[in-house]
Write an enzyme that holds these catalytic residues in place. Structure first.
Site, PDB file in Angstrom:
ATOM      1  N   CYS A 117       2.834   5.843  -1.947  1.00  0.00           N
ATOM      2  CA  CYS A 117       2.510   6.485  -3.224  1.00  0.00           C
ATOM      3  C   CYS A 117       1.400   7.499  -3.408  1.00  0.00           C
ATOM      4  O   CYS A 117       0.591   7.725  -2.709  1.00  0.00           O
ATOM      5  CB  CYS A 117       1.691   5.391  -3.837  1.00  0.00           C
ATOM      6  SG  CYS A 117       0.965   5.430  -5.466  1.00  0.00           S
ATOM      7  N   GLU A 118       1.902   8.611  -4.194  1.00  0.00           N
ATOM      8  CA  GLU A 118       1.132   9.809  -4.227  1.00  0.00           C
ATOM      9  C   GLU A 118      -0.111   9.754  -5.105  1.00  0.00           C
ATOM     10  O   GLU A 118      -0.972  10.565  -5.279  1.00  0.00           O
ATOM     11  CB  GLU A 118       2.015  11.044  -4.957  1.00  0.00           C
ATOM     12  CG  GLU A 118       2.253  10.740  -6.303  1.00  0.00           C
ATOM     13  CD  GLU A 118       2.944  11.925  -6.914  1.00  0.00           C
ATOM     14  OE1 GLU A 118       3.115  12.302  -8.182  1.00  0.00           O
ATOM     15  OE2 GLU A 118       3.905  12.302  -6.225  1.00  0.00           O
ATOM     16  N   HIS A 119      -0.353   8.558  -5.802  1.00  0.00           N
ATOM     17  CA  HIS A 119      -1.579   8.440  -6.451  1.00  0.00           C
ATOM     18  C   HIS A 119      -2.605   7.715  -5.553  1.00  0.00           C
ATOM     19  O   HIS A 119      -3.884   8.201  -6.033  1.00  0.00           O
ATOM     20  CB  HIS A 119      -1.180   7.260  -7.488  1.00  0.00           C
ATOM     21  CG  HIS A 119      -0.199   7.953  -8.415  1.00  0.00           C
ATOM     22  ND1 HIS A 119       0.752   7.090  -9.083  1.00  0.00           N
ATOM     23  CD2 HIS A 119      -0.020   9.164  -9.196  1.00  0.00           C
ATOM     24  CE1 HIS A 119       1.404   7.805  -9.953  1.00  0.00           C
ATOM     25  NE2 HIS A 119       1.156   8.959  -9.930  1.00  0.00           N
ATOM     26  N   HIS A 120      -2.233   6.923  -4.796  1.00  0.00           N
ATOM     27  CA  HIS A 120      -3.464   6.489  -3.615  1.00  0.00           C
ATOM     28  C   HIS A 120      -3.225   6.585  -2.221  1.00  0.00           C
ATOM     29  O   HIS A 120      -4.000   6.176  -1.497  1.00  0.00           O
ATOM     30  CB  HIS A 120      -3.440   4.944  -3.955  1.00  0.00           C
ATOM     31  CG  HIS A 120      -3.863   4.690  -5.485  1.00  0.00           C
ATOM     32  ND1 HIS A 120      -3.293   4.167  -6.697  1.00  0.00           N
ATOM     33  CD2 HIS A 120      -5.247   4.599  -6.007  1.00  0.00           C
ATOM     34  CE1 HIS A 120      -3.853   4.028  -7.709  1.00  0.00           C
ATOM     35  NE2 HIS A 120      -5.227   4.211  -7.153  1.00  0.00           N
ATOM     36  N   GLN A 158       8.455   6.338  -7.114  1.00  0.00           N
ATOM     37  CA  GLN A 158       9.756   5.708  -6.684  1.00  0.00           C
ATOM     38  C   GLN A 158      10.788   6.071  -7.813  1.00  0.00           C
ATOM     39  O   GLN A 158      11.916   6.419  -7.129  1.00  0.00           O
ATOM     40  CB  GLN A 158       9.602   4.223  -7.015  1.00  0.00           C
ATOM     41  CG  GLN A 158      10.910   3.543  -6.763  1.00  0.00           C
ATOM     42  CD  GLN A 158      10.883   1.879  -6.524  1.00  0.00           C
ATOM     43  OE1 GLN A 158       9.549   1.456  -6.329  1.00  0.00           O
ATOM     44  NE2 GLN A 158      12.042   1.403  -6.976  1.00  0.00           N
ATOM     45  N   HIS A 186       4.888  -2.021  -3.464  1.00  0.00           N
ATOM     46  CA  HIS A 186       3.888  -0.978  -3.709  1.00  0.00           C
ATOM     47  C   HIS A 186       2.363  -1.527  -3.248  1.00  0.00           C
ATOM     48  O   HIS A 186       2.069  -2.305  -3.939  1.00  0.00           O
ATOM     49  CB  HIS A 186       3.635  -0.399  -5.391  1.00  0.00           C
ATOM     50  CG  HIS A 186       5.041   0.498  -5.614  1.00  0.00           C
ATOM     51  ND1 HIS A 186       4.944   1.704  -5.928  1.00  0.00           N
ATOM     52  CD2 HIS A 186       6.333   0.074  -5.740  1.00  0.00           C
ATOM     53  CE1 HIS A 186       6.331   2.049  -6.267  1.00  0.00           C
ATOM     54  NE2 HIS A 186       6.959   1.124  -5.988  1.00  0.00           N
ATOM     55  N   CYS A 188      -0.194  -0.035  -3.375  1.00  0.00           N
ATOM     56  CA  CYS A 188      -1.247   0.324  -4.421  1.00  0.00           C
ATOM     57  C   CYS A 188      -1.344  -0.785  -5.468  1.00  0.00           C
ATOM     58  O   CYS A 188      -2.409  -0.767  -6.309  1.00  0.00           O
ATOM     59  CB  CYS A 188      -0.951   1.572  -5.264  1.00  0.00           C
ATOM     60  SG  CYS A 188       0.883   1.808  -5.921  1.00  0.00           S
TER      61      CYS A 188
END
Length: 230
Positions: A117-120, A158, A186, A188
């Protein structure tokens, strides 16, 4: 957490995105100078900065178990889990003539993938299901798997991953008749935040013949059928 059944008819529970789920473009966001540094320099720099992160967290880097961690993490980032960022690692694809004149749907089911995940920067993992109709050429089955892995091995969301795989297959196979369905967990969501370990996320890409509801249903029914029932 409130959940809803996906409209893709894939029998997957779709986690509703929170306010921090920010979308971007189809292309992975990269700076123009992303590959001016070679891999060895990137590993050296990441190792240095990860060592600083560990020190800030209060970890004892003199401990035998931790001493090599910064280098291991840096090498893993560059050479493994984010290797799909570098176009030099894109799989070489060879097409073959469809000598059997096979004109039905070809499906590659249950392709295991791991992404982040590019956010976490925590793992996304699950299964990809890919199908296409030949326009005169076919692709080796292992190459479909390699295409999925290539785009998965980068920081992702995704939705973008699903579209990238679909668009790449259309480009390679010279056909609009491509479908991709992805079913993933996920970390996250499961290992932080709401700590929901049950929800999964379903995404899909349908083009060409797969926009026809009957053909779409044929594909979805097949990927939802347990192999032992065939």
């Amino acid at each position: 957490m409130k959940q809803k059944e996906t409209s893709l008819n894939t029998r997957v529970e779709v986690d509703e995105f929170g306010d921090d789920h920010v979308g971007s473009s189809y292309e992975t966001p990269l700076r123009p100078d992303a590959f001016e540094q070679d891999d060895e320099l990137k590993i050296e720099l990441i190792s240095k900065h990860f060592r600083e992160i560990m020190q800030i967290l209060g970890l004892d880097l003199e401990d035998d178990s931790l001493a090599g961690t910064p280098k291991r993490v840096a090498k893993m980032f560059v050479k493994e889990v984010f290797s799909g960022l570098n176009p030099a690692n894109k799989p070489k694809i060879r097409l073959f003539d469809n000598k059997y004149n096979y004109n039905q749907m070809l499906v590659e089911k249950d392709i295991t993938f791991y992404s982040h995940c590019e956010h976490h920067f925590v793992p996304i993992y699950g299964k990809a299901h890919v199908a296409y109709f030949s326009s005169g050429k076919v692709i080796g089955l292992s190459k479909i798997n390699r295409i999925v892995q290539y785009f998965a091995k980068r920081p992702q969301v995704q939705e973008r991953l699903t579209v990238q795989i679909g668009q790449e297959l259309k480009s390679i196979l010279k056909t609009e008749d491509v479908a991709v369905v992805m079913d993933a967990s996920h970390m996250c969501v499961s290992s932080r935040g709401v700590n929901d370990t049950n929800s999964r996320t379903g995404t899909a890409y349908f083009d060409g013949k797969f926009k026809d509801q009957n053909i779409k249903n044929e594909f979805l029914n097949y990927i939802n059928t347990d192999s032992s029932d065939l």
